[in-house]
Motif scaffolding. Sequence first.
Motif, PDB file in Angstrom:
ATOM      1  N   ASN A  18       8.527   3.439  16.491  1.00  0.00           N
ATOM      2  CA  ASN A  18       8.120   5.073  17.050  1.00  0.00           C
ATOM      3  C   ASN A  18       7.745   4.374  18.684  1.00  0.00           C
ATOM      4  OD1 ASN A  18       9.058   5.666  14.001  1.00  0.00           O
ATOM      5  ND2 ASN A  18       6.448   5.617  14.390  1.00  0.00           N
ATOM      6  N   ALA A  19       7.893   3.379  18.979  1.00  0.00           N
ATOM      7  CA  ALA A  19       7.879   3.902  20.762  1.00  0.00           C
ATOM      8  C   ALA A  19       8.379   4.465  21.218  1.00  0.00           C
ATOM      9  CB  ALA A  19       6.894   2.162  21.229  1.00  0.00           C
ATOM     10  N   GLY A  20      10.059   3.670  20.896  1.00  0.00           N
ATOM     11  CA  GLY A  20      11.168   4.478  21.754  1.00  0.00           C
ATOM     12  C   GLY A  20      11.526   5.549  21.836  1.00  0.00           C
ATOM     13  N   ARG A  21      11.077   5.845  20.483  1.00  0.00           N
ATOM     14  CA  ARG A  21      11.368   7.000  19.843  1.00  0.00           C
ATOM     15  C   ARG A  21      10.282   8.495  21.130  1.00  0.00           C
ATOM     16  NH1 ARG A  21      10.785   5.923  14.847  1.00  0.00           N
ATOM     17  NH2 ARG A  21      13.106   5.656  13.540  1.00  0.00           N
ATOM     18  N   GLU A  22       9.380   7.639  21.789  1.00  0.00           N
ATOM     19  CA  GLU A  22       8.494   9.184  21.620  1.00  0.00           C
ATOM     20  C   GLU A  22       8.638   8.976  23.857  1.00  0.00           C
ATOM     21  OE1 GLU A  22       4.509   6.735  21.127  1.00  0.00           O
ATOM     22  OE2 GLU A  22       4.835   8.001  19.385  1.00  0.00           O
ATOM     23  N   ALA A  23       9.434   7.124  23.883  1.00  0.00           N
ATOM     24  CA  ALA A  23       9.564   7.549  25.371  1.00  0.00           C
ATOM     25  C   ALA A  23      11.198   8.049  25.692  1.00  0.00           C
ATOM     26  CB  ALA A  23      10.662   5.905  25.987  1.00  0.00           C
ATOM     27  N   ALA A  24      12.184   8.159  24.463  1.00  0.00           N
ATOM     28  CA  ALA A  24      13.093   9.045  25.193  1.00  0.00           C
ATOM     29  C   ALA A  24      12.813  10.268  25.465  1.00  0.00           C
ATOM     30  CB  ALA A  24      14.365   8.829  23.841  1.00  0.00           C
ATOM     31  N   ALA A  25      12.110  10.387  24.105  1.00  0.00           N
ATOM     32  CA  ALA A  25      11.100  12.239  24.283  1.00  0.00           C
ATOM     33  C   ALA A  25      10.940  13.096  25.912  1.00  0.00           C
ATOM     34  CB  ALA A  25      10.627  12.559  22.685  1.00  0.00           C
ATOM     35  N   ARG A  26      10.290  12.147  26.161  1.00  0.00           N
ATOM     36  CA  ARG A  26       9.057  12.735  27.815  1.00  0.00           C
ATOM     37  C   ARG A  26      10.483  12.035  28.903  1.00  0.00           C
ATOM     38  NH1 ARG A  26       5.544   8.014  28.249  1.00  0.00           N
ATOM     39  NH2 ARG A  26       6.478   7.082  26.645  1.00  0.00           N
ATOM     40  N   PRO A  27      10.284  13.214  29.686  1.00  0.00           N
ATOM     41  CA  PRO A  27      11.172  12.769  30.992  1.00  0.00           C
ATOM     42  C   PRO A  27      10.571  11.943  31.250  1.00  0.00           C
ATOM     43  CG  PRO A  27      10.049  14.906  31.136  1.00  0.00           C
ATOM     44  CD  PRO A  27       9.916  14.780  29.679  1.00  0.00           C
ATOM     45  N   PRO A  28      11.348  11.612  31.999  1.00  0.00           N
ATOM     46  CA  PRO A  28      11.235  10.290  33.507  1.00  0.00           C
ATOM     47  C   PRO A  28      10.139  10.588  34.489  1.00  0.00           C
ATOM     48  CG  PRO A  28      13.233  10.289  33.561  1.00  0.00           C
ATOM     49  CD  PRO A  28      13.010  11.211  32.741  1.00  0.00           C
ATOM     50  N   GLU A  29       9.333   9.572  35.305  1.00  0.00           N
ATOM     51  CA  GLU A  29       8.740  10.514  36.241  1.00  0.00           C
ATOM     52  C   GLU A  29      10.008  10.635  37.762  1.00  0.00           C
ATOM     53  OE1 GLU A  29       5.266   8.300  38.613  1.00  0.00           O
ATOM     54  OE2 GLU A  29       4.890   8.383  36.374  1.00  0.00           O
ATOM     55  N   LEU A  30       9.859  11.868  38.302  1.00  0.00           N
ATOM     56  CA  LEU A  30      10.636  12.241  39.451  1.00  0.00           C
ATOM     57  C   LEU A  30       9.783  10.806  40.839  1.00  0.00           C
ATOM     58  CD1 LEU A  30      12.701  13.884  40.188  1.00  0.00           C
ATOM     59  CD2 LEU A  30      10.874  15.958  40.981  1.00  0.00           C
ATOM     60  N   ILE A  31      10.961  10.576  41.665  1.00  0.00           N
ATOM     61  CA  ILE A  31      10.490   9.488  42.714  1.00  0.00           C
ATOM     62  C   ILE A  31      11.201  10.814  43.800  1.00  0.00           C
ATOM     63  CG2 ILE A  31      11.810   8.462  44.026  1.00  0.00           C
ATOM     64  CD1 ILE A  31      12.728   6.250  41.406  1.00  0.00           C
ATOM     65  N   PRO A  32       9.793  11.153  44.164  1.00  0.00           N
ATOM     66  CA  PRO A  32      10.203  11.734  45.476  1.00  0.00           C
ATOM     67  C   PRO A  32      11.604  11.495  46.733  1.00  0.00           C
ATOM     68  CG  PRO A  32       7.892  11.497  44.855  1.00  0.00           C
ATOM     69  CD  PRO A  32       8.570  10.079  44.301  1.00  0.00           C
ATOM     70  N   VAL A  33      11.651  12.727  47.434  1.00  0.00           N
ATOM     71  CA  VAL A  33      12.457  12.408  48.750  1.00  0.00           C
ATOM     72  C   VAL A  33      12.193  11.482  49.350  1.00  0.00           C
ATOM     73  CG1 VAL A  33      14.553  13.657  50.123  1.00  0.00           C
ATOM     74  CG2 VAL A  33      14.137  14.428  47.474  1.00  0.00           C
ATOM     75  N   GLY A  34      13.130  10.336  50.067  1.00  0.00           N
ATOM     76  CA  GLY A  34      12.237   9.930  51.048  1.00  0.00           C
ATOM     77  C   GLY A  34      11.552   8.013  50.192  1.00  0.00           C
ATOM     78  N   THR A  35      11.171   8.099  49.084  1.00  0.00           N
ATOM     79  CA  THR A  35      10.832   7.037  48.834  1.00  0.00           C
ATOM     80  C   THR A  35      11.586   6.098  48.438  1.00  0.00           C
ATOM     81  OG1 THR A  35       9.463   7.966  46.975  1.00  0.00           O
ATOM     82  CG2 THR A  35       9.670   6.104  46.757  1.00  0.00           C
ATOM     83  N   ARG A  36      11.957   4.555  49.117  1.00  0.00           N
ATOM     84  CA  ARG A  36      12.160   2.936  48.860  1.00  0.00           C
ATOM     85  C   ARG A  36      11.897   2.726  47.800  1.00  0.00           C
ATOM     86  NH1 ARG A  36      14.363   1.357  53.124  1.00  0.00           N
ATOM     87  NH2 ARG A  36      14.158  -0.705  52.603  1.00  0.00           N
TER      88      ARG A  36
END
Length: 78
Positions: A18-36
Amino acid sequence: MSSQPTGRRRHLPNSPFNAGREAAARPPELIPVGTRVAHERYGLGRVVAAEDERTVIIDFGGGEVRRVNLDSAKLETL
């Protein structure tokens, strides 16, 4: 003897799959512009734009600009 399944598939609430299903359901963390960032294949780069909530555009230097999905396991923020 029939080879047809005899009912619906059950999903157990405490299944480790179920961990894979839950991870696919939530959007990933957005990386701010300018981040290395570091990419396994392309190397070091800097985020220059956010296309949507799942995709960023990264400049890896030398004129190499790539669109990378934030779900990618190969992408790491620095």
